[in-house]
Write a protein that holds these residues in place. Structure first.
Motif, PDB file in Angstrom:
ATOM      1  N   UNK A  24      40.903  22.865  34.422  1.00 33.95           N
ATOM      2  CA  UNK A  24      41.447  23.755  35.453  1.00 33.95           C
ATOM      3  C   UNK A  24      40.918  25.177  35.273  1.00 33.95           C
ATOM      4  N   UNK A  25      40.923  25.664  34.044  1.00 33.99           N
ATOM      5  CA  UNK A  25      40.457  27.025  33.775  1.00 33.99           C
ATOM      6  C   UNK A  25      38.966  27.172  34.073  1.00 33.99           C
ATOM      7  N   UNK A  26      38.182  26.197  33.666  1.00 31.61           N
ATOM      8  CA  UNK A  26      36.735  26.266  33.910  1.00 31.61           C
ATOM      9  C   UNK A  26      36.425  26.151  35.392  1.00 31.61           C
ATOM     10  N   UNK A  27      37.189  25.331  36.120  1.00 32.43           N
ATOM     11  CA  UNK A  27      37.005  25.229  37.570  1.00 32.43           C
ATOM     12  C   UNK A  27      37.353  26.548  38.259  1.00 32.43           C
ATOM     13  N   UNK A  28      38.398  27.222  37.776  1.00 39.39           N
ATOM     14  CA  UNK A  28      38.810  28.495  38.371  1.00 39.39           C
ATOM     15  C   UNK A  28      37.721  29.552  38.201  1.00 39.39           C
ATOM     16  N   UNK A  29      37.150  29.641  37.004  1.00 39.62           N
ATOM     17  CA  UNK A  29      36.085  30.611  36.759  1.00 39.62           C
ATOM     18  C   UNK A  29      34.848  30.282  37.596  1.00 39.62           C
ATOM     19  N   UNK A  30      34.551  29.003  37.751  1.00 37.52           N
ATOM     20  CA  UNK A  30      33.393  28.586  38.540  1.00 37.52           C
ATOM     21  C   UNK A  30      33.587  28.928  40.013  1.00 37.52           C
ATOM     22  N   UNK A  31      34.807  28.708  40.539  1.00 33.02           N
ATOM     23  CA  UNK A  31      35.085  28.996  41.950  1.00 33.02           C
ATOM     24  C   UNK A  31      34.866  30.461  42.287  1.00 33.02           C
ATOM     25  N   UNK A  32      35.292  31.346  41.376  1.00 38.62           N
ATOM     26  CA  UNK A  32      35.154  32.777  41.613  1.00 38.62           C
ATOM     27  C   UNK A  32      33.777  33.272  41.177  1.00 38.62           C
TER      28      UNK A  32
END
Length: 343
Positions: free
Chosen positions: A276-284
């Motif tokens: 979840x954290x890595x996906x959040x950083x990737x999205x932004x």
């Protein structure tokens, strides 16, 4: 005498370059020294912070074959668009929700009527600016319309967009993601005091701050409007005397900058929460991201624990993970250089 300000950082030199201890520049210089990298100061950039003119240094770090630029906790690899999105808490909240990531429930407040609706929908709420950083302007544990209106009017004098957010139960954590990989996780522990049946709350806070000064801690317990509001919600004030053994939390919002401490829990994070954290950083599209989350336990997945992402920050404070009060110290600047220079 009451101590109630952030401590002054100690000036030192690393690789012949002057810096202040526990600054972002400090951590990058430490990492460069460790890996034998070359550092040049290119220019000092002025900026206004809380009405005070300050400077940040642009540094060039090289291994002799290629170089990277550093400014604060951003690099020449950091996305300008990503930083702009991260500053906008409404935009990031919407992006995460649309992408299926767990995030907080919030509404933009335009009027006192909006506040009434938020209270009826969420119960207790947090009111904060949409562009809040480092815990500034955050008021937690608000349950009455009268108090919500008072806070709203105060914030509107300084900020253009105000949010009301549902309060989540659990523990607050900071997840540091560097180049789309979770590097460190810290648990925020809010500042608290325990009564002795003799001293006032104000006296107990002063004693705690004196201990922090002796230990050279950066953040002291703040005595501000947010603290007064928290005490009032408990039926207390700064001159109240707590019974022997009675403990209270002083600041629930922005616990570290308000005088709390951190525990390294990197080894405990659940694999789903890493994703979840890595996906959040990737999205932004942030190469260095500090993600604040609320969960009952970082070792339990979001899908089971009912937690959520509170916000994402570009150029996050490395000190959260370096100067932990318990556990292993981690320097995020080392991960930046290891990835960029293939160390």
């Amino acid at each position: 005498m009451l101590i109630n300000n952030q401590m002054t950082s100690q000036h030192i030199k690393i690789l012949g370059i002057s810096t202040t201890k526990n600054s972002q520049k400090y951590y990058f210089l430490l990492a460069a020294e460790k890996f034998g990298l070359q550092v040049r100061e290119l220019e000092k950039l002025p900026r206004m912070q809380d009405g005070v003119l300050k400077e940040r240094t642009v540094m060039q770090v090289s291994n002799g074959r290629k170089f990277i630029l550093i400014l604060g906790a951003t690099t020449s690899q950091t996305s300008y668009v990503g930083m702009k999105i991260a500053v906008n808490k409404v935009a990031t909240n919407n992006i995460f929700r649309k992408s299926g990531l767990p995030t907080t429930e919030q509404v933009v407040i335009h009027s006192e009527e909006d506040l009434a609706l938020a209270l009826s929908r969420f119960g207790k709420i947090i009111i904060k600016p949409a562009d809040s950083r480092a815990g500034k302007g955050i008021f937690s544990n608000i349950s009455t319309l009268k108090k919500a209106i008072s806070v709203y009017k105060t914030l509107k004098k300084k900020y253009s967009i105000i949010l009301a957010e549902k309060i989540l139960e659990g523990k607050e954590y900071r997840i540091l993601v560097i180049n789309r990989k979770v590097f460190a996780v810290a648990e925020y522990v809010p500042p608290s005091i325990t009564g002795d049946g003799i001293h006032t709350i104000l006296s107990l806070i002063e004693k705690e701050n004196e201990k922090k000064v002796a230990l050279q801690k950066d953040y002291l317990i703040k005595i501000n409007a947010a603290l007064r509001l928290n005490l009032k919600s408990l039926g207390l004030h700064k001159n109240s005397i707590l019974p022997l053994g009675k403990s209270i939390i002083l600041h629930k919002a922005a616990p570290v900058s308000n005088g709390g401490y951190t525990i390294d829990v990197t080894s405990k994070i659940h694999p789903e929460n890493i994703r979840v954290a890595e996906d959040a950083a990737m999205l932004i599209n942030l190469d260095i991201a500090g993600i604040d989350v609320m969960l009952p336990d970082i070792g339990r997945p979001f899908s089971e624990g009912g937690g959520a992402i509170i916000e994402i920050n570009g150029g996050p404070d490395f000190d959260v993970h370096f100067s932990v009060d318990e556990g292993h110290s981690k320097n995020g600047a080392e991960a930046v250089f290891q990835d960029y220079f293939d160390l």
